[in-house]
Design a protein around this motif. Structure first.
Motif, PDB file in Angstrom:
ATOM      1  N   VAL A 122      -6.511   1.716  -6.919  1.00 38.34           N
ATOM      2  CA  VAL A 122      -5.598   1.149  -5.920  1.00 38.34           C
ATOM      3  C   VAL A 122      -4.851   2.265  -5.203  1.00 38.34           C
ATOM      4  O   VAL A 122      -4.677   2.233  -3.974  1.00 38.34           O
ATOM      5  CB  VAL A 122      -4.610   0.174  -6.593  1.00 38.34           C
ATOM      6  CG1 VAL A 122      -3.566  -0.309  -5.590  1.00 38.34           C
ATOM      7  CG2 VAL A 122      -5.352  -1.011  -7.185  1.00 38.34           C
ATOM      8  N   TRP A 123      -4.429   3.271  -5.953  1.00 34.85           N
ATOM      9  CA  TRP A 123      -3.732   4.408  -5.344  1.00 34.85           C
ATOM     10  C   TRP A 123      -4.650   5.151  -4.367  1.00 34.85           C
ATOM     11  O   TRP A 123      -4.228   5.532  -3.269  1.00 34.85           O
ATOM     12  CB  TRP A 123      -3.250   5.349  -6.436  1.00 34.85           C
ATOM     13  CG  TRP A 123      -2.568   6.572  -5.906  1.00 34.85           C
ATOM     14  CD1 TRP A 123      -1.295   6.670  -5.437  1.00 34.85           C
ATOM     15  CD2 TRP A 123      -3.145   7.884  -5.787  1.00 34.85           C
ATOM     16  NE1 TRP A 123      -1.026   7.951  -5.031  1.00 34.85           N
ATOM     17  CE2 TRP A 123      -2.146   8.728  -5.234  1.00 34.85           C
ATOM     18  CE3 TRP A 123      -4.389   8.423  -6.094  1.00 34.85           C
ATOM     19  CZ2 TRP A 123      -2.374  10.073  -4.988  1.00 34.85           C
ATOM     20  CZ3 TRP A 123      -4.612   9.764  -5.849  1.00 34.85           C
ATOM     21  CH2 TRP A 123      -3.614  10.576  -5.297  1.00 34.85           C
ATOM     22  N   LEU A 124      -5.912   5.328  -4.750  1.00 39.41           N
ATOM     23  CA  LEU A 124      -6.868   5.973  -3.848  1.00 39.41           C
ATOM     24  C   LEU A 124      -7.074   5.145  -2.583  1.00 39.41           C
ATOM     25  O   LEU A 124      -7.184   5.695  -1.476  1.00 39.41           O
ATOM     26  CB  LEU A 124      -8.207   6.177  -4.563  1.00 39.41           C
ATOM     27  CG  LEU A 124      -8.264   7.238  -5.665  1.00 39.41           C
ATOM     28  CD1 LEU A 124      -9.654   7.277  -6.283  1.00 39.41           C
ATOM     29  CD2 LEU A 124      -7.888   8.610  -5.117  1.00 39.41           C
ATOM     30  N   ALA A 125      -7.118   3.822  -2.745  1.00 33.29           N
ATOM     31  CA  ALA A 125      -7.310   2.957  -1.582  1.00 33.29           C
ATOM     32  C   ALA A 125      -6.122   3.038  -0.630  1.00 33.29           C
ATOM     33  O   ALA A 125      -6.296   3.007   0.599  1.00 33.29           O
ATOM     34  CB  ALA A 125      -7.529   1.517  -2.036  1.00 33.29           C
ATOM     35  N   THR A 126      -4.917   3.143  -1.174  1.00 36.71           N
ATOM     36  CA  THR A 126      -3.742   3.268  -0.299  1.00 36.71           C
ATOM     37  C   THR A 126      -3.762   4.585   0.476  1.00 36.71           C
ATOM     38  O   THR A 126      -3.286   4.646   1.617  1.00 36.71           O
ATOM     39  CB  THR A 126      -2.453   3.182  -1.128  1.00 36.71           C
ATOM     40  OG1 THR A 126      -2.457   4.208  -2.135  1.00 36.71           O
ATOM     41  CG2 THR A 126      -2.329   1.824  -1.789  1.00 36.71           C
ATOM     42  N   LYS A 127      -4.308   5.633  -0.129  1.00 34.68           N
ATOM     43  CA  LYS A 127      -4.407   6.916   0.570  1.00 34.68           C
ATOM     44  C   LYS A 127      -5.527   6.903   1.600  1.00 34.68           C
ATOM     45  O   LYS A 127      -5.407   7.514   2.670  1.00 34.68           O
ATOM     46  CB  LYS A 127      -4.647   8.040  -0.444  1.00 34.68           C
ATOM     47  CG  LYS A 127      -3.516   8.233  -1.444  1.00 34.68           C
ATOM     48  CD  LYS A 127      -2.219   8.600  -0.750  1.00 34.68           C
ATOM     49  CE  LYS A 127      -1.099   8.834  -1.757  1.00 34.68           C
ATOM     50  NZ  LYS A 127       0.190   9.169  -1.089  1.00 34.68           N
ATOM     51  N   ALA A 128      -6.614   6.209   1.274  1.00 37.01           N
ATOM     52  CA  ALA A 128      -7.751   6.173   2.193  1.00 37.01           C
ATOM     53  C   ALA A 128      -7.496   5.250   3.378  1.00 37.01           C
ATOM     54  O   ALA A 128      -8.001   5.497   4.483  1.00 37.01           O
ATOM     55  CB  ALA A 128      -9.009   5.737   1.441  1.00 37.01           C
ATOM     56  N   GLN A 132      -3.414  -0.218   5.924  1.00 42.80           N
ATOM     57  CA  GLN A 132      -3.511  -1.501   5.219  1.00 42.80           C
ATOM     58  C   GLN A 132      -2.402  -1.582   4.162  1.00 42.80           C
ATOM     59  O   GLN A 132      -2.579  -1.172   3.017  1.00 42.80           O
ATOM     60  CB  GLN A 132      -4.897  -1.651   4.579  1.00 42.80           C
ATOM     61  CG  GLN A 132      -6.057  -1.525   5.546  1.00 42.80           C
ATOM     62  CD  GLN A 132      -6.054  -2.626   6.589  1.00 42.80           C
ATOM     63  OE1 GLN A 132      -5.626  -3.753   6.333  1.00 42.80           O
ATOM     64  NE2 GLN A 132      -6.526  -2.304   7.789  1.00 42.80           N
ATOM     65  N   LYS A 133      -1.264  -2.102   4.560  1.00 49.13           N
ATOM     66  CA  LYS A 133      -0.107  -2.131   3.668  1.00 49.13           C
ATOM     67  C   LYS A 133      -0.295  -3.077   2.487  1.00 49.13           C
ATOM     68  O   LYS A 133       0.334  -2.913   1.441  1.00 49.13           O
ATOM     69  CB  LYS A 133       1.140  -2.533   4.462  1.00 49.13           C
ATOM     70  CG  LYS A 133       1.462  -1.600   5.626  1.00 49.13           C
ATOM     71  CD  LYS A 133       1.763  -0.193   5.148  1.00 49.13           C
ATOM     72  CE  LYS A 133       2.150   0.715   6.308  1.00 49.13           C
ATOM     73  NZ  LYS A 133       2.416   2.108   5.876  1.00 49.13           N
ATOM     74  N   TRP A 134      -1.164  -4.067   2.639  1.00 48.44           N
ATOM     75  CA  TRP A 134      -1.325  -5.059   1.577  1.00 48.44           C
ATOM     76  C   TRP A 134      -1.971  -4.467   0.330  1.00 48.44           C
ATOM     77  O   TRP A 134      -1.820  -5.014  -0.773  1.00 48.44           O
ATOM     78  CB  TRP A 134      -2.163  -6.235   2.073  1.00 48.44           C
ATOM     79  CG  TRP A 134      -3.558  -5.854   2.492  1.00 48.44           C
ATOM     80  CD1 TRP A 134      -3.958  -5.466   3.730  1.00 48.44           C
ATOM     81  CD2 TRP A 134      -4.723  -5.808   1.657  1.00 48.44           C
ATOM     82  NE1 TRP A 134      -5.301  -5.184   3.735  1.00 48.44           N
ATOM     83  CE2 TRP A 134      -5.800  -5.390   2.476  1.00 48.44           C
ATOM     84  CE3 TRP A 134      -4.960  -6.087   0.317  1.00 48.44           C
ATOM     85  CZ2 TRP A 134      -7.091  -5.238   1.987  1.00 48.44           C
ATOM     86  CZ3 TRP A 134      -6.250  -5.936  -0.183  1.00 48.44           C
ATOM     87  CH2 TRP A 134      -7.299  -5.522   0.647  1.00 48.44           C
ATOM     88  N   ILE A 135      -2.667  -3.358   0.482  1.00 50.27           N
ATOM     89  CA  ILE A 135      -3.333  -2.769  -0.682  1.00 50.27           C
ATOM     90  C   ILE A 135      -2.313  -2.335  -1.727  1.00 50.27           C
ATOM     91  O   ILE A 135      -2.540  -2.468  -2.937  1.00 50.27           O
ATOM     92  CB  ILE A 135      -4.217  -1.585  -0.246  1.00 50.27           C
ATOM     93  CG1 ILE A 135      -5.325  -2.067   0.691  1.00 50.27           C
ATOM     94  CG2 ILE A 135      -4.822  -0.887  -1.462  1.00 50.27           C
ATOM     95  CD1 ILE A 135      -6.222  -0.960   1.197  1.00 50.27           C
TER      96      ILE A 135
END
Length: 244
Positions: A122-128, A132-135
């Motif tokens: 999830v942390w990687l997805a927020t950086k990538a 997308q704030k919902w992540i």
């Protein structure tokens, strides 16, 4: 079972009391009053629970025995059956024969690793995808922790939970932020308390008169899967069940 009562149950009760303190702090209730209410409530609950359990065991034939109870009986005791089954697994059978090298469910241990690494993804997805704030709202400890209630719960319990959580966690949070900030935590406590009060009210108004409420929301999920009660151990032959 005694080990579970004095070990696991003590921990869960402590966590519940901490949750109560959190709600009391939110409502600006003095800690001393909260603690006194918890102590008195615990003493009263012990007497009420013991008396109620004794009354039910005396007045209801075949209590908790779903094989001898009528099909529409509400006294199947799903939570108590899960508690007893867990005691058998961890005590009589032993974890090694269930989840170890001698058991059929050793693959479940991989979920310890899954639970540890999913927040990292999830942390990687927020950086990538920073747009997308919902992540960042995905909380896997809550999602995976909720599965601990799946054994006695029915499907409607989780679907309703997801719907309510999505409405108030997304739409209300996004469009009614002030209301969400002020009332959302109180709403959560109100829903819990309302469920408890309605359970008592339905029992007193309908249950004592033998009136049942049968609808799709409280149907027994096990009846939808005839193989749910079949043994999974190798070589065990049971009528109507496959042999592994």
């Amino acid at each position: 079972m005694c080990f579970k009562v004095y070990g696991y149950i003590s921990m869960t009760q402590a966590l519940t009391f901490i949750q109560d303190f959190k709600l009391g702090l939110y409502m600006k209730i003095p800690p001393r009053s909260m603690y006194l209410a918890q102590v008195v409530g615990t003493l009263v609950a012990v007497l009420v629970y013991t008396g109620t359990a004794w009354w039910l065991m005396v007045d209801i034939p075949h209590l908790c025995d779903k094989y001898l109870l009528p099909d529409d009986s509400q006294w199947t005791c799903p939570m108590d059956r899960v508690f007893f089954d867990a005691s058998v697994i961890w005590g009589l059978v032993g974890p090694r024969r269930m989840f170890g090298d001698l058991g059929e469910y050793s693959a479940i241990n991989w979920f310890f690793l899954v639970g540890a690494i999913t927040p990292f993804f999830v942390w990687l997805a927020t950086k990538a995808f920073p747009a997308q704030k919902w992540i960042s709202q995905i909380h896997f400890p809550v999602i995976l922790g909720a599965t601990s209630m799946m054994p006695p719960a029915m499907a409607v319990n989780f679907t309703s939970w997801c719907i309510v959580a999505f409405i108030f966690g997304h739409f209300v949070f996004k469009y009614k932020r002030e209301w969400w900030t002020k009332y959302n935590y109180v709403l959560s406590g109100g829903l819990d308390a309302g469920t408890a009060f309605m359970t008592i009210l339905i029992f007193l108004a309908l249950g004592r008169r033998g009136i049942g409420l049968a609808w799709w929301g409280n149907a027994d999920d096990s009846k939808n899967c005839g193989l749910a009660s079949c043994p999974t151990a190798k070589g065990v032959v049971t009528q109507g069940c496959p042999v592994f």
